[in-house]
Design an enzyme around this catalytic site. Structure first.
Site, PDB file in Angstrom:
ATOM      1  N   MET A  13       0.618  -1.497  -0.322  1.00 46.97           N
ATOM      2  CA  MET A  13       0.271  -0.100  -0.200  1.00 46.97           C
ATOM      3  C   MET A  13       1.261   1.140   0.245  1.00 46.97           C
ATOM      4  O   MET A  13       1.302   1.336   0.985  1.00 46.97           O
ATOM      5  CB  MET A  13      -0.971   0.375   1.211  1.00 46.97           C
ATOM      6  CG  MET A  13      -1.896  -0.239   1.268  1.00 46.97           C
ATOM      7  SD  MET A  13      -2.538  -0.492   2.748  1.00 46.97           S
ATOM      8  CE  MET A  13      -1.830  -1.585   3.868  1.00 46.97           C
ATOM      9  N   THR A  14       0.637   2.097  -0.947  1.00 42.08           N
ATOM     10  CA  THR A  14       1.760   3.178  -1.551  1.00 42.08           C
ATOM     11  C   THR A  14       0.853   4.416   0.141  1.00 42.08           C
ATOM     12  O   THR A  14      -0.537   4.668  -0.118  1.00 42.08           O
ATOM     13  CB  THR A  14       1.097   4.566  -2.592  1.00 42.08           C
ATOM     14  OG1 THR A  14       1.681   3.248  -3.538  1.00 42.08           O
ATOM     15  CG2 THR A  14       1.614   5.741  -2.263  1.00 42.08           C
ATOM     16  N   HIS A  63       5.834  -5.724  -9.230  1.00 41.59           N
ATOM     17  CA  HIS A  63       4.483  -5.148  -9.711  1.00 41.59           C
ATOM     18  C   HIS A  63       4.212  -5.060 -11.433  1.00 41.59           C
ATOM     19  O   HIS A  63       5.331  -4.436 -11.581  1.00 41.59           O
ATOM     20  CB  HIS A  63       4.818  -3.605  -9.029  1.00 41.59           C
ATOM     21  CG  HIS A  63       3.470  -3.011  -8.556  1.00 41.59           C
ATOM     22  ND1 HIS A  63       2.381  -3.942  -9.271  1.00 41.59           N
ATOM     23  CD2 HIS A  63       3.260  -2.527  -8.063  1.00 41.59           C
ATOM     24  CE1 HIS A  63       1.073  -2.769  -8.360  1.00 41.59           C
ATOM     25  NE2 HIS A  63       2.096  -1.956  -8.320  1.00 41.59           N
ATOM     26  N   ASN A  68      -2.081  -3.557 -12.403  1.00 42.93           N
ATOM     27  CA  ASN A  68      -2.229  -1.713 -11.901  1.00 42.93           C
ATOM     28  C   ASN A  68      -2.318  -0.727 -13.047  1.00 42.93           C
ATOM     29  O   ASN A  68      -2.137   0.518 -12.889  1.00 42.93           O
ATOM     30  CB  ASN A  68      -1.810  -1.365 -10.523  1.00 42.93           C
ATOM     31  CG  ASN A  68      -2.617  -2.246  -9.459  1.00 42.93           C
ATOM     32  OD1 ASN A  68      -3.844  -2.639  -9.948  1.00 42.93           O
ATOM     33  ND2 ASN A  68      -2.782  -1.938  -8.223  1.00 42.93           N
ATOM     34  N   TYR A  93       0.721   0.063 -14.498  1.00 39.47           N
ATOM     35  CA  TYR A  93       2.268   0.184 -14.464  1.00 39.47           C
ATOM     36  C   TYR A  93       3.209  -0.708 -15.748  1.00 39.47           C
ATOM     37  O   TYR A  93       2.544  -1.132 -16.178  1.00 39.47           O
ATOM     38  CB  TYR A  93       3.087   0.394 -12.878  1.00 39.47           C
ATOM     39  CG  TYR A  93       1.732   0.900 -12.479  1.00 39.47           C
ATOM     40  CD1 TYR A  93       1.779   2.498 -12.227  1.00 39.47           C
ATOM     41  CD2 TYR A  93       1.069   0.569 -11.405  1.00 39.47           C
ATOM     42  CE1 TYR A  93       1.215   3.330 -11.129  1.00 39.47           C
ATOM     43  CE2 TYR A  93       0.491   0.731 -10.017  1.00 39.47           C
ATOM     44  CZ  TYR A  93       0.444   2.067 -10.584  1.00 39.47           C
ATOM     45  OH  TYR A  93      -0.377   2.954  -9.250  1.00 39.47           O
ATOM     46  N   ARG A 127       3.412  -9.997  -8.925  1.00 44.78           N
ATOM     47  CA  ARG A 127       2.182  -9.141  -8.558  1.00 44.78           C
ATOM     48  C   ARG A 127       1.622  -9.519 -10.744  1.00 44.78           C
ATOM     49  O   ARG A 127       2.228  -8.595 -11.147  1.00 44.78           O
ATOM     50  CB  ARG A 127       2.328  -8.047  -7.765  1.00 44.78           C
ATOM     51  CG  ARG A 127       0.155  -7.923  -7.672  1.00 44.78           C
ATOM     52  CD  ARG A 127       0.623  -6.527  -6.381  1.00 44.78           C
ATOM     53  NE  ARG A 127      -0.536  -6.402  -5.260  1.00 44.78           N
ATOM     54  CZ  ARG A 127      -1.093  -5.371  -5.146  1.00 44.78           C
ATOM     55  NH1 ARG A 127      -0.473  -4.181  -5.082  1.00 44.78           N
ATOM     56  NH2 ARG A 127      -2.122  -5.721  -4.127  1.00 44.78           N
TER      57      ARG A 127
END
Length: 364
Positions: free
Chosen positions: A23-24, A172, A175, A177, A224
């Site tokens: 979580m950012t 990552h 989402n 990116y 992820r």
């Protein structure tokens, strides 16, 4: 409760099946990318999770997506993260670093640089910068040589993660990116070996996995993904073919785990679980935080081995204990999710069943 049972995979052994999702939080020094001094306390408070996945850390400043996001590039950053991992380990926890390149989801107002992406395709919508919400800009398409440099950026950050004491790294690839931008047809319009066919679109993600596993070993590497997730203007109409092919290629490695983000209908998990023989961590994305009941269902159905909880961990640092006791869950105000402010970071107490605090108005 199955969530509270120990889990033993081929590469990881966890005291329970509850992961803290990345979580950012935006508390790092925006100039240096060094985590805030209280970051060690923040993660140590949550070390009862079977596994903590850190907030995303940038592997190159061009890949930083917003203010206050930490990096894992310099010695100063590495030293600060070493304090974080030491604190978590002293509390008996395990922590992976999430390695992140935001790709086109960045802004010159954040990095001082033009964002980069597979192709020069501008993201719809707005992005948060040091000046507040602002229009996105068209990214610059990476050259083939630059793609190779980004691959090495991931590998170098993975080496630094191990030096900093992390138990492993999570790449990552979700989402919207950079890694997912190479996978998605609407963001990857290249005509070279990194685009076009599904094979071409898989090339960059697979090169990153290969480089990172070569540096630190596959047992310390996770990925992820978020198949079909439209976040950050991603379109993946062919996600079943793309991710089926991706998993087929990934099976040559015995990765620590595969982390799959899905909606509560679990369409992606249902499709991919039979294709993945290794450890699978599930993370549901919906308007409301994932409940313990939803997590139990994922374990019971066999769709996941471990379930990642995000927002609930913000206000409930002792979340596994609260699940075990069926205790009230505190609610964090969305205003404290991000930013330099310190309230709403390390000031959420553990549950005290014999104290009047347990009946506080913040609990439900």
């Amino acid at each position: 409760m199955r969530l509270l049972e120990a889990f033993s995979g081929t590469a990881i052994q966890l005291p329970n099946r509850i992961a803290m999702a990345p979580m950012t939080r935006g508390r790092a020094d925006d100039t240096t990318g060094v985590p805030h001094p209280r970051t060690a306390e923040y993660y140590a408070q949550r070390a009862s999770a079977g596994l903590i996945v850190s907030e995303g850390v940038w592997v190159d400043r061009t890949g930083k997506s917003g203010p206050g996001i930490p990096g894992l590039v310099t010695e100063q950053q590495t030293s600060a993260w070493r304090e974080v991992t030491r604190a978590v380990h002293e509390q008996g926890g395990q922590i992976f670093a999430q390695l992140w390149h935001a790709g086109r989801v960045s802004h010159p107002g954040v990095t001082g640089r033009t964002p980069v992406a597979p192709s020069a395709v501008r993201q719809a919508g707005r992005i948060f910068s040091a000046e507040g919400w602002t229009d996105t800009v068209e990214p610059r398409a990476l050259s083939e040589d630059e793609i190779g440099e980004v691959v090495q950026d991931f590998a170098a950050a993975a080496r630094r993660a191990v030096e900093a004491g992390f138990d492993g790294v999570e790449l990552h690839g979700a989402n919207g990116y950079l890694i997912q931008e190479f996978l998605a047809g609407n963001t990857n319009r290249r005509a070279d070996r990194y685009g076009g066919s599904v094979t071409g679109r898989l090339a960059f993600p697979l090169e990153v996995v290969a480089a990172v596993t070569d540096q630190i070993g596959a047992a310390r590497v996770a990925l992820r993904i978020s198949p079909g997730n439209p976040e950050n203007d991603i379109v993946e109409d062919d996600w079943k073919e793309v991710y089926s092919r991706l998993l087929a290629e990934l099976r040559r490695y015995e990765l620590a785990y595969l982390h799959v983000i899905d909606t509560p209908d679990a369409e992606a998990l249902s499709h991919l679980r039979p294709l993945w023989p290794g450890t699978l961590v599930a993370n549901l994305r919906s308007e409301d935080p994932t409940s313990s009941g939803e997590g139990e269902s994922l374990i019971e159905s066999g769709l996941a081995d471990v379930v990642a909880f995000g927002r609930l961990f913000i206000a409930n640092p002792d979340l596994p204990a609260r699940f075990a006791l069926q205790a009230p869950l505190a609610q964090a105000d969305r205003d404290v999710y991000y930013g330099a402010r310190l309230d709403g970071y390390t000031d959420f107490p553990a549950f005290e069943p014999d104290s009047a605090k347990s009946a506080c108005s913040a609990c439900s």
